[in-house]
Design a protein around this motif. Structure first.
Motif, mmCIF file in Angstrom:
data_model
loop_
_atom_site.group_PDB
_atom_site.id
_atom_site.type_symbol
_atom_site.label_atom_id
_atom_site.label_comp_id
_atom_site.label_asym_id
_atom_site.label_seq_id
_atom_site.Cartn_x
_atom_site.Cartn_y
_atom_site.Cartn_z
ATOM 1 N N SER A 26 0.824 -1.224 0.000
ATOM 2 C CA SER A 26 0.000 0.000 0.000
ATOM 3 C C SER A 26 0.855 1.270 0.000
ATOM 4 O O SER A 26 0.348 2.358 -0.222
ATOM 5 C CB SER A 26 -0.956 -0.002 1.193
ATOM 6 O OG SER A 26 -0.193 -0.026 2.384
ATOM 7 N N ARG A 27 2.164 1.125 0.238
ATOM 8 C CA ARG A 27 3.014 2.323 0.260
ATOM 9 C C ARG A 27 3.519 2.766 -1.109
ATOM 10 O O ARG A 27 4.076 3.851 -1.240
ATOM 11 C CB ARG A 27 4.208 2.108 1.191
ATOM 12 C CG ARG A 27 3.805 2.324 2.641
ATOM 13 C CD ARG A 27 4.971 2.539 3.562
ATOM 14 N NE ARG A 27 6.129 3.201 2.927
ATOM 15 C CZ ARG A 27 7.319 3.250 3.482
ATOM 16 N NH1 ARG A 27 7.525 2.677 4.651
ATOM 17 N NH2 ARG A 27 8.319 3.860 2.868
ATOM 18 N N SER A 29 3.585 4.512 -4.575
ATOM 19 C CA SER A 29 2.850 5.666 -5.115
ATOM 20 C C SER A 29 2.299 5.318 -6.501
ATOM 21 O O SER A 29 2.710 4.335 -7.127
ATOM 22 C CB SER A 29 3.795 6.862 -5.241
ATOM 23 O OG SER A 29 4.777 6.598 -6.236
ATOM 24 N N GLY A 30 1.393 6.153 -6.966
ATOM 25 C CA GLY A 30 0.847 5.992 -8.311
ATOM 26 C C GLY A 30 1.961 6.041 -9.355
ATOM 27 O O GLY A 30 1.935 5.291 -10.339
ATOM 28 N N GLU A 31 2.933 6.900 -9.124
ATOM 29 C CA GLU A 31 4.042 7.003 -10.077
ATOM 30 C C GLU A 31 4.832 5.688 -10.117
ATOM 31 O O GLU A 31 5.238 5.224 -11.187
ATOM 32 C CB GLU A 31 4.969 8.157 -9.687
ATOM 33 C CG GLU A 31 6.122 8.321 -10.670
ATOM 34 C CD GLU A 31 7.045 9.485 -10.336
ATOM 35 O OE1 GLU A 31 6.799 10.587 -10.859
ATOM 36 O OE2 GLU A 31 8.014 9.290 -9.567
ATOM 37 N N GLU A 32 5.020 5.087 -8.946
ATOM 38 C CA GLU A 32 5.772 3.820 -8.908
ATOM 39 C C GLU A 32 5.025 2.699 -9.622
ATOM 40 O O GLU A 32 5.612 1.930 -10.390
ATOM 41 C CB GLU A 32 6.075 3.438 -7.444
ATOM 42 C CG GLU A 32 7.138 4.346 -6.841
ATOM 43 C CD GLU A 32 7.405 4.079 -5.368
ATOM 44 O OE1 GLU A 32 8.589 4.085 -4.989
ATOM 45 O OE2 GLU A 32 6.432 3.877 -4.595
ATOM 46 N N HIS A 33 3.724 2.603 -9.397
ATOM 47 C CA HIS A 33 2.947 1.611 -10.140
ATOM 48 C C HIS A 33 3.001 1.892 -11.643
ATOM 49 O O HIS A 33 3.045 0.982 -12.462
ATOM 50 C CB HIS A 33 1.489 1.602 -9.665
ATOM 51 C CG HIS A 33 1.302 0.952 -8.324
ATOM 52 N ND1 HIS A 33 1.699 -0.340 -8.063
ATOM 53 C CD2 HIS A 33 0.753 1.423 -7.174
ATOM 54 C CE1 HIS A 33 1.407 -0.638 -6.791
ATOM 55 N NE2 HIS A 33 0.844 0.408 -6.231
ATOM 56 N N GLY A 34 3.029 3.182 -11.959
ATOM 57 C CA GLY A 34 3.101 3.584 -13.363
ATOM 58 C C GLY A 34 4.386 3.107 -14.034
ATOM 59 O O GLY A 34 4.381 2.701 -15.194
ATOM 60 N N VAL A 35 5.500 3.155 -13.308
ATOM 61 C CA VAL A 35 6.772 2.678 -13.860
ATOM 62 C C VAL A 35 6.654 1.188 -14.181
ATOM 63 O O VAL A 35 7.053 0.723 -15.256
ATOM 64 C CB VAL A 35 7.949 2.934 -12.874
ATOM 65 C CG1 VAL A 35 9.207 2.214 -13.325
ATOM 66 C CG2 VAL A 35 8.211 4.435 -12.744
ATOM 67 N N GLY A 68 -0.469 -2.606 -11.626
ATOM 68 C CA GLY A 68 0.747 -2.065 -11.027
ATOM 69 C C GLY A 68 1.642 -3.146 -10.469
ATOM 70 O O GLY A 68 1.532 -4.332 -10.835
ATOM 71 N N ILE A 69 2.535 -2.757 -9.591
ATOM 72 C CA ILE A 69 3.505 -3.673 -8.982
ATOM 73 C C ILE A 69 2.768 -4.820 -8.295
ATOM 74 O O ILE A 69 1.840 -4.578 -7.537
ATOM 75 C CB ILE A 69 4.366 -2.915 -7.944
ATOM 76 C CG1 ILE A 69 5.136 -1.772 -8.625
ATOM 77 C CG2 ILE A 69 5.335 -3.873 -7.233
ATOM 78 C CD1 ILE A 69 5.743 -0.763 -7.649
ATOM 79 N N PRO A 70 3.141 -6.065 -8.573
ATOM 80 C CA PRO A 70 2.432 -7.187 -7.948
ATOM 81 C C PRO A 70 2.534 -7.179 -6.422
ATOM 82 O O PRO A 70 3.584 -6.866 -5.861
ATOM 83 C CB PRO A 70 3.140 -8.411 -8.527
ATOM 84 C CG PRO A 70 3.728 -7.945 -9.809
ATOM 85 C CD PRO A 70 4.126 -6.511 -9.561
ATOM 86 N N ASP A 71 1.421 -7.516 -5.795
ATOM 87 C CA ASP A 71 1.374 -7.690 -4.349
ATOM 88 C C ASP A 71 1.935 -9.091 -4.076
ATOM 89 O O ASP A 71 1.393 -10.094 -4.538
ATOM 90 C CB ASP A 71 -0.086 -7.569 -3.910
ATOM 91 C CG ASP A 71 -0.256 -7.744 -2.413
ATOM 92 O OD1 ASP A 71 0.610 -8.368 -1.770
ATOM 93 O OD2 ASP A 71 -1.264 -7.252 -1.891
ATOM 94 N N GLY A 111 13.758 -7.606 -4.296
ATOM 95 C CA GLY A 111 13.810 -6.236 -3.798
ATOM 96 C C GLY A 111 12.408 -5.646 -3.880
ATOM 97 O O GLY A 111 11.633 -6.006 -4.764
ATOM 98 N N ASN A 112 12.048 -4.750 -2.967
ATOM 99 C CA ASN A 112 10.695 -4.188 -3.089
ATOM 100 C C ASN A 112 10.678 -2.769 -3.661
ATOM 101 O O ASN A 112 9.613 -2.228 -3.905
ATOM 102 C CB ASN A 112 9.906 -4.280 -1.773
ATOM 103 C CG ASN A 112 10.476 -3.383 -0.701
ATOM 104 O OD1 ASN A 112 11.588 -2.896 -0.827
ATOM 105 N ND2 ASN A 112 9.705 -3.165 0.350
ATOM 106 N N PHE A 113 11.855 -2.204 -3.929
ATOM 107 C CA PHE A 113 11.847 -0.859 -4.524
ATOM 108 C C PHE A 113 11.771 -0.959 -6.052
ATOM 109 O O PHE A 113 12.075 -2.008 -6.636
ATOM 110 C CB PHE A 113 13.112 -0.086 -4.112
ATOM 111 C CG PHE A 113 14.345 -0.559 -4.854
ATOM 112 C CD1 PHE A 113 15.006 -1.717 -4.471
ATOM 113 C CD2 PHE A 113 14.826 0.155 -5.945
ATOM 114 C CE1 PHE A 113 16.132 -2.165 -5.170
ATOM 115 C CE2 PHE A 113 15.948 -0.291 -6.651
ATOM 116 C CZ PHE A 113 16.592 -1.444 -6.255
ATOM 117 N N ILE A 114 11.314 0.121 -6.664
ATOM 118 C CA ILE A 114 11.271 0.142 -8.130
ATOM 119 C C ILE A 114 12.094 1.311 -8.654
ATOM 120 O O ILE A 114 12.212 2.347 -7.992
ATOM 121 C CB ILE A 114 9.813 0.192 -8.659
ATOM 122 C CG1 ILE A 114 9.771 -0.035 -10.173
ATOM 123 C CG2 ILE A 114 9.095 1.501 -8.266
ATOM 124 C CD1 ILE A 114 8.580 -0.796 -10.673
#
Ligand code: PHE
Ligand code: FE
Length: 295
Positions: A26-27, A29-35, A68-71, A111-114
């Motif tokens: 849930s942390r 951001s929309g921009e991160e899911h967008g990437v 977006g990024i898979p849970d 890794g959990n960062f994008i």
């Protein structure tokens, strides 16, 4: 890509003793899911006809209920049903024994960062796009799933036998940068290739790199580069071949033998090689002369 030297000996603040951390989906951001969505769409379009059948089949597991990024929880539930694997988040690179231990227990550390929107094509540390888009589809394949579990156990053993570097090369030239000869032609399955827009084309189409039939000892003697396109790719015939060549062989005597032999420099063809493509190494030459573009 997970075979670097690692910076810490103990888990950082907030991490569990096994180095895992909550993904905290849930942390993002929309921009991160967008990437993620941008990269996903670009690669999904490029890969049919380039990626192995097993990889393309496995891509479906990434199509989850939310975009977006898979849970990782939902992803792990799906993967668990297919092959018994899970995906767990870690803060970055973890010590080798931790990495191998998770793998031997069918837990893939991601890794959990994008990456940032201005790093779509190049980054130094594996992010969630490389780790999940690159690696997870192959984990949906039963033979590859078995291979990676066995690799984890083999890793713990290689640590004891002082052959980590040799075994890491096997990972590099299969899991990260492997090619496979399918009926329809040469295909990519290595996660470092399938997650890269430029290397997905280079690895198959460019006349520069050598493409050599997979041979266990040869691979474990071969140096590699981590900062640019590969100058050698190794080609397997099938995932069965890979699984058998590795699980039905005791590596201890192999390590003993190859530790006595010189390493094989990047890009060198040696007697006994079964060469699929003898590369021109033109790309590497232009790069050295400062002409080629940054990968
Ligand atoms: N058979 C290997 C050993 O004896 C372990 C291994 C299996 C390594 C599969 C890599 C992949 O050490
Ligand atoms: Fe990787």
């Amino acid at each position: 890509m997970n075979e670097e030297t690692h910076a810490f000996d103990t888990p950082p603040e907030g991490a569990n003793p096994d180095w895992t951390i909550p993904q905290d989906w849930s942390r993002y951001s929309g921009e991160e899911h967008g990437v993620w969505d941008t990269l996903f769409e670009r690669q999904a379009k490029l890969l049919p006809g380039r990626a192995s059948e097993a990889y393309l089949r496995g891509l479906d597991v990434l199509k989850l209920s939310k975009p977006g990024i898979p849970d990782f929880e939902e992803l792990s539930e799906r993967l668990m049903k297919l092959t018994g694997w899970q995906v767990v988040a870690v803060p970055g690179l973890v010590p080798d024994d931790v990495f191998f231990d998770h793998m031997a227990n069918r837990r893939f550390v991601a890794g959990n960062f994008i990456r940032k929107p201005d790093q779509l094509d190049y980054l130094e540390e594996p992010d969630v796009f490389h780790d999940v888009f690159g690696h997870v589809p192959m984990l949906a394949d039963p033979r590859f799933a078995d291979y990676l579990e066995a690799y984890g156990r083999g890793g713990l053993r290689a640590l004891d036998l002082g052959a980590l570097k040799q075994l890491a090369r096997l990972y590099w030239y299969t899991v990260e940068f492997g090619l496979i000869e399918e009926e329809a032609g040469l295909r990519i399955y290595g996660s470092g290739i399938v997650s890269s827009y430029s290397e997905s084309r280079f690895a198959l189409d460019d006349p520069s790199p050598n493409r050599i039939r997979f041979d266990l000892k040869r691979v474990m003697r071969t140096e590699y580069r981590i900062d640019d396109f590969q100058q050698n790719y190794f080609v397997i015939d099938s995932f069965d071949e890979l699984l058998r060549a590795t699980t039905e062989t005791d590596f201890a005597p192999l390590y003993e033998e190859i530790l006595q032999q010189p390493d094989i420099p990047i890009a060198e063809i040696v007697p006994g090689d079964n060469v699929v493509t003898h590369g021109t190494q033109d790309y590497a030459r232009r790069k050295a002369a400062g002409e080629a573009e940054i990968a």
